[in-house]
Design a protein around this motif. Structure first.
Motif, PDB file in Angstrom:
ATOM      1  N   LEU A 141      73.572  35.770  47.554  1.00 36.32           N
ATOM      2  CA  LEU A 141      73.670  37.215  47.330  1.00 36.32           C
ATOM      3  C   LEU A 141      75.148  37.584  47.241  1.00 36.32           C
ATOM      4  N   GLY A 142      75.470  38.401  46.264  1.00 31.27           N
ATOM      5  CA  GLY A 142      76.810  38.951  46.138  1.00 31.27           C
ATOM      6  C   GLY A 142      76.707  40.444  45.915  1.00 31.27           C
ATOM      7  N   ALA A 143      77.846  41.116  45.971  1.00 34.66           N
ATOM      8  CA  ALA A 143      77.842  42.559  45.737  1.00 34.66           C
ATOM      9  C   ALA A 143      79.190  43.002  45.193  1.00 34.66           C
ATOM     10  N   LEU A 144      79.141  43.965  44.304  1.00 38.44           N
ATOM     11  CA  LEU A 144      80.307  44.660  43.792  1.00 38.44           C
ATOM     12  C   LEU A 144      80.263  46.089  44.311  1.00 38.44           C
ATOM     13  N   PHE A 145      81.366  46.540  44.930  1.00 34.23           N
ATOM     14  CA  PHE A 145      81.497  47.913  45.392  1.00 34.23           C
ATOM     15  C   PHE A 145      82.388  48.665  44.397  1.00 34.23           C
ATOM     16  N   ILE A 146      81.903  49.799  43.927  1.00 31.00           N
ATOM     17  CA  ILE A 146      82.609  50.622  42.937  1.00 31.00           C
ATOM     18  C   ILE A 146      82.919  51.974  43.562  1.00 31.00           C
ATOM     19  N   SER A 147      84.143  52.449  43.385  1.00 27.54           N
ATOM     20  CA  SER A 147      84.540  53.707  44.021  1.00 27.54           C
ATOM     21  C   SER A 147      83.864  54.904  43.365  1.00 27.54           C
ATOM     22  N   ASP A 148      83.663  55.934  44.176  1.00 33.53           N
ATOM     23  CA  ASP A 148      83.124  57.199  43.667  1.00 33.53           C
ATOM     24  C   ASP A 148      84.032  57.771  42.577  1.00 33.53           C
ATOM     25  N   ARG A 149      85.340  57.552  42.724  1.00 34.52           N
ATOM     26  CA  ARG A 149      86.292  58.096  41.753  1.00 34.52           C
ATOM     27  C   ARG A 149      86.015  57.588  40.349  1.00 34.52           C
ATOM     28  N   LEU A 150      85.755  56.308  40.209  1.00 38.81           N
ATOM     29  CA  LEU A 150      85.499  55.757  38.876  1.00 38.81           C
ATOM     30  C   LEU A 150      84.225  56.341  38.276  1.00 38.81           C
ATOM     31  N   ILE A 151      83.194  56.451  39.112  1.00 35.97           N
ATOM     32  CA  ILE A 151      81.934  57.038  38.625  1.00 35.97           C
ATOM     33  C   ILE A 151      82.152  58.489  38.213  1.00 35.97           C
ATOM     34  N   ALA A 152      82.929  59.225  39.012  1.00 34.20           N
ATOM     35  CA  ALA A 152      83.184  60.639  38.702  1.00 34.20           C
ATOM     36  C   ALA A 152      83.980  60.779  37.407  1.00 34.20           C
ATOM     37  N   GLU A 153      84.932  59.890  37.166  1.00 32.56           N
ATOM     38  CA  GLU A 153      85.723  59.983  35.945  1.00 32.56           C
ATOM     39  C   GLU A 153      84.885  59.669  34.714  1.00 32.56           C
ATOM     40  N   ILE A 154      83.978  58.722  34.826  1.00 30.42           N
ATOM     41  CA  ILE A 154      83.067  58.441  33.706  1.00 30.42           C
ATOM     42  C   ILE A 154      82.190  59.652  33.440  1.00 30.42           C
ATOM     43  N   THR A 155      81.672  60.236  34.514  1.00 30.84           N
ATOM     44  CA  THR A 155      80.798  61.402  34.374  1.00 30.84           C
ATOM     45  C   THR A 155      81.533  62.569  33.717  1.00 30.84           C
ATOM     46  N   ALA A 156      82.791  62.781  34.116  1.00 27.81           N
ATOM     47  CA  ALA A 156      83.565  63.906  33.583  1.00 27.81           C
ATOM     48  C   ALA A 156      83.962  63.697  32.129  1.00 27.81           C
ATOM     49  N   ALA A 157      83.994  62.434  31.691  1.00 33.50           N
ATOM     50  CA  ALA A 157      84.479  62.133  30.346  1.00 33.50           C
ATOM     51  C   ALA A 157      83.403  62.221  29.273  1.00 33.50           C
ATOM     52  N   THR A 158      82.168  62.456  29.664  1.00 26.77           N
ATOM     53  CA  THR A 158      81.090  62.417  28.671  1.00 26.77           C
ATOM     54  C   THR A 158      80.053  63.493  28.930  1.00 26.77           C
ATOM     55  N   ASN A 159      79.376  63.883  27.887  1.00 25.95           N
ATOM     56  CA  ASN A 159      78.265  64.820  28.005  1.00 25.95           C
ATOM     57  C   ASN A 159      76.920  64.115  27.888  1.00 25.95           C
ATOM     58  N   GLU A 160      76.955  62.784  27.888  1.00 31.48           N
ATOM     59  CA  GLU A 160      75.721  62.017  27.762  1.00 31.48           C
ATOM     60  C   GLU A 160      75.709  60.880  28.765  1.00 31.48           C
ATOM     61  N   GLY A 161      74.533  60.314  29.028  1.00 32.82           N
ATOM     62  CA  GLY A 161      74.426  59.208  29.957  1.00 32.82           C
ATOM     63  C   GLY A 161      75.176  57.978  29.467  1.00 32.82           C
ATOM     64  N   LYS A 162      75.668  57.192  30.407  1.00 31.81           N
ATOM     65  CA  LYS A 162      76.393  55.963  30.080  1.00 31.81           C
ATOM     66  C   LYS A 162      75.807  54.827  30.922  1.00 31.81           C
ATOM     67  N   GLY A 163      74.995  54.010  30.296  1.00 31.44           N
ATOM     68  CA  GLY A 163      74.361  52.920  31.022  1.00 31.44           C
ATOM     69  C   GLY A 163      75.262  51.707  31.142  1.00 31.44           C
ATOM     70  N   PHE A 164      75.453  51.238  32.360  1.00 28.33           N
ATOM     71  CA  PHE A 164      76.163  49.982  32.596  1.00 28.33           C
ATOM     72  C   PHE A 164      75.141  48.865  32.397  1.00 28.33           C
ATOM     73  N   THR A 165      75.029  48.409  31.170  1.00 26.88           N
ATOM     74  CA  THR A 165      73.941  47.494  30.800  1.00 26.88           C
ATOM     75  C   THR A 165      74.281  46.067  31.218  1.00 26.88           C
ATOM     76  N   SER A 166      74.298  45.879  32.522  1.00 26.08           N
ATOM     77  CA  SER A 166      74.547  44.574  33.106  1.00 26.08           C
ATOM     78  C   SER A 166      73.676  44.446  34.342  1.00 26.08           C
ATOM     79  N   GLY A 167      73.274  43.235  34.656  1.00 25.31           N
ATOM     80  CA  GLY A 167      72.437  43.030  35.836  1.00 25.31           C
ATOM     81  C   GLY A 167      71.799  41.660  35.803  1.00 25.31           C
TER      82      GLY A 167
END
Length: 452
Positions: free
Chosen positions: A296-322
């Motif tokens: 098991l591994g994990a990647l931690f992503i800051s709220d700031r990065l998510i907020a900046e992506i959200t602020a930069a677009t008017n549409e959903g942005k799927g991180f198509t990885s998994g």
């Protein structure tokens, strides 16, 4: 102790297992000890020889071997829910683990992306850096800066970012977008240079690299707080914090690769902030997350990065990885039980108490003439060997380190030779008397290797 198993004994059942880093022209011909049992800090081979697990498996058996709490948690989870699809469903244990980890992580690293191990965690971090810049309309901001002697994984992308050059000769790598700084190894600094000046020089090297490539093109700097597979390279005080400040000033993401240093190895759940004063934009972990009981591994992503992506677009942005096994319920159950042990047994406090003894015991070996450097941080250490510093010969010194390892194994201690260093990262449950026994055998290994 009995003699080590013969070559024939150790190879018969191993013919069809292509091991990591194996010479493919000689599959099944490399002598390997066959391990059959384990308990606490010890492993037992097929001849009944009991040995201290000096490397802690592969930097990972943090709570020790044979913890029934983890075994039972995994068995119970298999009975309840053995698998779920992370694409379309949720799992109570995966959700609970993500919440628990977010509470432990530094700063605003509140978004947990589960992976199958360390390589896939780091690969996901790098891919998220690319995704983040695409979402912000900066498709040219895709260059990565790493360091010589760094190790970040075995995927195409993470292997390309790893700086262990000796191991990359026959493997294809990304070259045009990956840049390497020199290794921040204090032992190799110019004679007379202070550690403070050395740290400042290495921080300046990072800034010079960013400016040379162009801040508008550099996506991220990735760094292990301690360079584990490079031989336990402990960087000078203030170096990582200085690098983080440079990254913030030039809008470059700082990715902390804590696959090894998290979950108690340095006495804290995460070392970046607690030990080195760095708040990363992303952080990766694995190994000690489950103490190796499940992948098991994990990647931690800051709220700031998510907020900046959200602020930069008017549409959903799927991180198509998994991954098929993202948040696998049995692996998450193992992690939950592992964290329970940390809390109940006070393992972080134990490491903080015992680490000074670990360091002092290892530094007592400084009188051995071929030991040129003793590097210790928390419960990880690298003992570097040089037979003739005036006439460097890496192959000669690597062979000597391997000889020390073989002798120690005969006397009851497993080591991990990394180039010309003997590396240790024992289970965190180790006691002072067990450390003393480990160092006693290590001294014996050096003495017998020198006498041979």
């Amino acid at each position: 102790m009995t003699d080590s198993p013969s070559t024939a004994d150790t190879l018969r059942a191993d013919r069809h297992f292509l091991h990591p880093w194996e010479d493919v022209t000689a599959i099944g011909e490399t002598p390997r000890t066959v391990l059959t049992d384990s308990e606490g800090i010890y492993v037992t081979d097929s001849h009944g020889n009991r040995m201290i697990d000096g490397p802690g498996g592969m930097w990972c058996v943090n709570v020790g071997h044979g913890r029934e709490e983890i075994v039972e948690a995994c068995a119970d989870q298999m009975r309840r829910l053995s698998y779920f699809s992370p694409w379309s469903m949720a799992s109570d244990v995966a959700a609970a683990l993500a919440k628990r980890l977010a509470a432990l992580a530094p700063g605003d690293l509140n978004n947990v992306f589960f992976t199958t191990g360390g390589s896939t965690a780091v690969d996901s971090a790098l891919r998220f850096a690319f995704f983040y810049n695409n979402c912000l309309g900066r498709p040219e901001k895709k260059h990565i800066i790493s360091r010589v002697n760094a190790y970040h994984g075995s995927t195409y992308l993470t292997g390309s970012c790893s700086g262990k050059m000796r191991e990359k000769a026959e493997m294809d790598m990304i070259e045009d977008h990956i840049h390497f700084l020199s290794c921040p190894k204090p032992k190799d600094r110019p004679e007379g240079q202070s550690l403070e000046d050395f740290a400042a020089q290495k921080v300046a090297e990072l800034e010079a690299m960013i400016l040379s490539v162009g801040p508008e093109r550099v996506a991220a700097f990735i760094a292990e707080p301690v360079m584990a597979s490079g031989g336990v390279i402990v960087q000078p005080e203030g170096y990582l914090a200085g690098c983080a400040e440079v990254c913030a000033r030039h809008d470059v993401l700082f990715i902390a690769d804590e696959v090894v240093t998290s979950f108690g190895r340095l006495g804290h759940y995460f070392a970046s902030e607690s030990v080195f004063g760095v708040q990363p934009d992303m952080l990766t972990t694995a190994k000690g997350l489950t103490s190796g009981y499940q992948p098991l591994g994990a990647l931690f992503i800051s709220d700031r990065l998510i907020a900046e992506i959200t602020a930069a677009t008017n549409e959903g942005k799927g991180f198509t990885s998994g991954f098929t096994y993202s948040g696998h319920p049995v692996a998450c159950a193992a992690a939950m039980a592992n964290l329970d042990i940390f809390e109940r047994d006070g393992l972080l406090e134990h490491v903080q108490r015992i680490a000074p003894h670990f360091e002092a015991a290892l530094r007592s070996l400084c009188d051995i003439p071929v030991i040129s450097d003793i590097r210790v941080k928390g419960l990880m250490a690298g003992i570097e060997c040089e037979l003739d510093p005036a006439n460097p010969d890496e192959d000669r010194d690597m062979a000597f380190a391997a000889k020390v390892d073989a002798i120690c194994q005969r006397h009851g201690l497993l080591l991990r030779p990394v180039y010309n260093a003997c590396v240790m990262s024992p289970p965190l449950t180790i006691t002072e008397s067990q450390i003393d026994e480990m160092v006693r055998i290590l001294r014996l290994g050096f003495e017998e290797a020198l006498a041979a």
